[in-house]
Design an enzyme around this catalytic site. Structure first.
Site, mmCIF file in Angstrom:
data_model
loop_
_atom_site.group_PDB
_atom_site.id
_atom_site.type_symbol
_atom_site.label_atom_id
_atom_site.label_comp_id
_atom_site.label_asym_id
_atom_site.label_seq_id
_atom_site.Cartn_x
_atom_site.Cartn_y
_atom_site.Cartn_z
ATOM 1 N N GLN A 1 9.302 13.099 9.985
ATOM 2 C CA GLN A 1 7.835 13.156 10.037
ATOM 3 C C GLN A 1 7.260 11.800 10.391
ATOM 4 O OE1 GLN A 1 5.934 13.255 6.190
ATOM 5 N NE2 GLN A 1 7.782 12.591 5.130
ATOM 6 N N GLU B 1 11.598 13.201 -0.085
ATOM 7 C CA GLU B 1 10.845 12.464 0.918
ATOM 8 C C GLU B 1 10.980 10.964 0.718
ATOM 9 O OE1 GLU B 1 6.970 11.202 0.667
ATOM 10 O OE2 GLU B 1 6.473 11.492 2.772
ATOM 11 N N ASP C 1 9.546 7.660 2.349
ATOM 12 C CA ASP C 1 8.763 6.938 3.362
ATOM 13 C C ASP C 1 9.615 5.746 3.773
ATOM 14 O OD1 ASP C 1 6.257 8.409 3.215
ATOM 15 O OD2 ASP C 1 6.005 7.508 1.241
ATOM 16 N N GLU D 1 9.960 9.754 6.530
ATOM 17 C CA GLU D 1 8.746 9.474 7.312
ATOM 18 C C GLU D 1 8.847 8.101 7.962
ATOM 19 O OE1 GLU D 1 4.884 9.690 5.374
ATOM 20 O OE2 GLU D 1 3.953 8.659 7.078
ATOM 21 N N HIS E 1 7.590 14.425 -3.101
ATOM 22 C CA HIS E 1 6.837 13.379 -2.417
ATOM 23 C C HIS E 1 7.146 12.016 -3.022
ATOM 24 C CE1 HIS E 1 2.806 11.300 -1.676
ATOM 25 N NE2 HIS E 1 3.221 11.609 -0.454
ATOM 26 N N ARG E 2 7.841 11.178 -2.285
ATOM 27 C CA ARG E 2 8.314 9.870 -2.765
ATOM 28 C C ARG E 2 9.237 10.053 -3.976
ATOM 29 N NH1 ARG E 2 2.449 6.621 -2.567
ATOM 30 N NH2 ARG E 2 1.571 7.891 -0.899
ATOM 31 N N HIS F 1 6.600 2.946 0.492
ATOM 32 C CA HIS F 1 5.421 3.540 1.135
ATOM 33 C C HIS F 1 4.549 2.540 1.889
ATOM 34 C CE1 HIS F 1 1.261 5.032 1.425
ATOM 35 N NE2 HIS F 1 1.845 6.176 1.711
HETATM 36 O O1 G3P Z 1 4.252 12.388 4.439
HETATM 37 C C1 G3P Z 1 3.332 13.259 3.902
HETATM 38 C C2 G3P Z 1 2.415 12.428 3.107
HETATM 39 O O2 G3P Z 1 3.249 11.700 2.268
HETATM 40 C C3 G3P Z 1 1.613 11.513 3.953
HETATM 41 O O3 G3P Z 1 0.934 10.585 3.217
HETATM 42 O O4 G3P Z 1 0.547 8.277 2.618
HETATM 43 O O5 G3P Z 1 1.806 9.732 1.069
HETATM 44 O O6 G3P Z 1 2.860 8.964 3.163
HETATM 45 P P1 G3P Z 1 1.573 9.333 2.487
HETATM 46 CA CA CA Z 2 4.847 10.240 3.296
#
Ligand code: G3P
Ligand code: CA
Length: 295
Positions: free
Chosen positions: A190, A67, A69, A154, A40-41, A82
């Site tokens: 996503q 991931e 964003d 994303e 995540h990130r 993000h």
């Molecule tokens: O993309 C899944 C999750 O990361 C969604 O929340 O705010 O961390 O992008 P956020």
């Molecule tokens: Ca995300």
């Protein structure tokens, strides 16, 4: 049921997860070793989100997916970032480190330090080398690890950034990743925005899409109805971790959807979700999930 087989990430892509180690300790009973580890990130619990060290660590830890964003710059570049604004994670020259990302050119954003905030926020994990880190573009990420790891971009803020979807698909094609994205689900796109996902589907009906669901997504909705609707255009859902229970999983199975909850950093919670049968987990600590699964 729309006739699609029950989602199984291990049968769709040949190499996912691809890094199961022989002889490693068994996973706790009831958990799966096959769920996708989604960084995540990047490994953003260990290093500043969306920076080279965060992604490098995720690769070293054996993440299946990275991931990024995506935000768009004023001159149309997609960067791994993000927030829609710079304030939380950018430091550096006054006047350049605040305000909307999409009001700055890439050249201006290159001046921002997006690492120092992490040292301020997490003194226990601070490292001198995080100071002065710069923004990373999606193109640079693809150039470095295009087919060496799976991708989970994303589309953020599509309402405020016209042309993001076109830009993303153009980069996927230009970097030669479109066929693998379709045939092996090498890339999962996503968004929280159904409109954005439907636009992508219109442009390329074969790319696998993931509908994100916020914590309140089920207020006033039956989960079965919501997931059935999503099953008409998406390959899976990315639900807030608190949405996932037995009923959610049954509805997802019925709709033929993958389930990738976010963002889970606690080992016990990871175990519980794996026992429920989720197909992957977004985490800031990919090393914890890899270890838990006994890879
Ligand atoms: O993309 C899944 C999750 O990361 C969604 O929340 O705010 O961390 O992008 P956020
Ligand atoms: Ca995300």
């Amino acid at each position: 049921m729309d006739g699609r087989p029950e989602p199984d990430v291990t049968s769709s892509g040949g190499t996912l997860p691809g890094n199961l180690a022989h002889g490693s300790p068994p996973a706790p009973p009831g958990t799966s070793r096959d769920a996708a580890v989604i960084a995540h990130r990047g490994a953003s619990g260990h290093a500043p989100e969306h920076t080279w060290p965060a992604y490098e660590l995720a690769m070293e830890m054996g993440a299946d997916f990275l991931e990024p964003d995506l935000q768009m710059t004023r001159d149309g570049h997609l960067i791994a970032f993000h927030d829609p604004t710079l304030d939380r994670t950018a430091r550096g020259r006054t006047g350049l480190r605040t305000g909307p990302v999409n009001e700055r050119t890439l050249e201006e954003l290159r001046e921002c330090d997006v690492g120092s905030w992490f040292n301020e926020a997490h003194p226990d994990r601070a490292r001198p080398e995080f100071e002065g880190l710069g923004v990373v573009t999606l193109d640079e990420l693809f150039a470095r690890w295009g087919s060496a790891v799976r991708w989970y971009p994303e589309v953020k803020n599509p309402e405020a950034n016209r042309g993001m979807e076109e830009g993303l698909l153009e980069l996927i094609r230009r970097r030669g990743l479109q066929a693998a994205a379709v045939e092996e689900e090498w890339i999962l796109i996503q968004s929280f925005s159904p409109a954005s996902l439907l636009k992508i589907r219109e442009m390329d009906p074969e790319l696998p899409l993931i509908q994100l669901l916020g914590a309140s997504a089920l207020e006033g909705r039956r989960v079965e109805d919501l997931l059935k609707e999503i099953g008409d255009y998406a390959r899976g859902v990315g639900p807030h971790r608190q949405l996932v229970d037995r009923r959610f999983m049954a509805a997802a199975r019925q709709a033929g959807l993958l389930v990738h909850p976010w963002t889970v950093n606690d080992g016990e919670e990871m175990e519980g979700l794996l026992a429920l049968g989720v197909h992957g987990i977004f985490t800031d600590f990919p090393d914890r999930l890899v270890e838990l699964m006994g890879r």
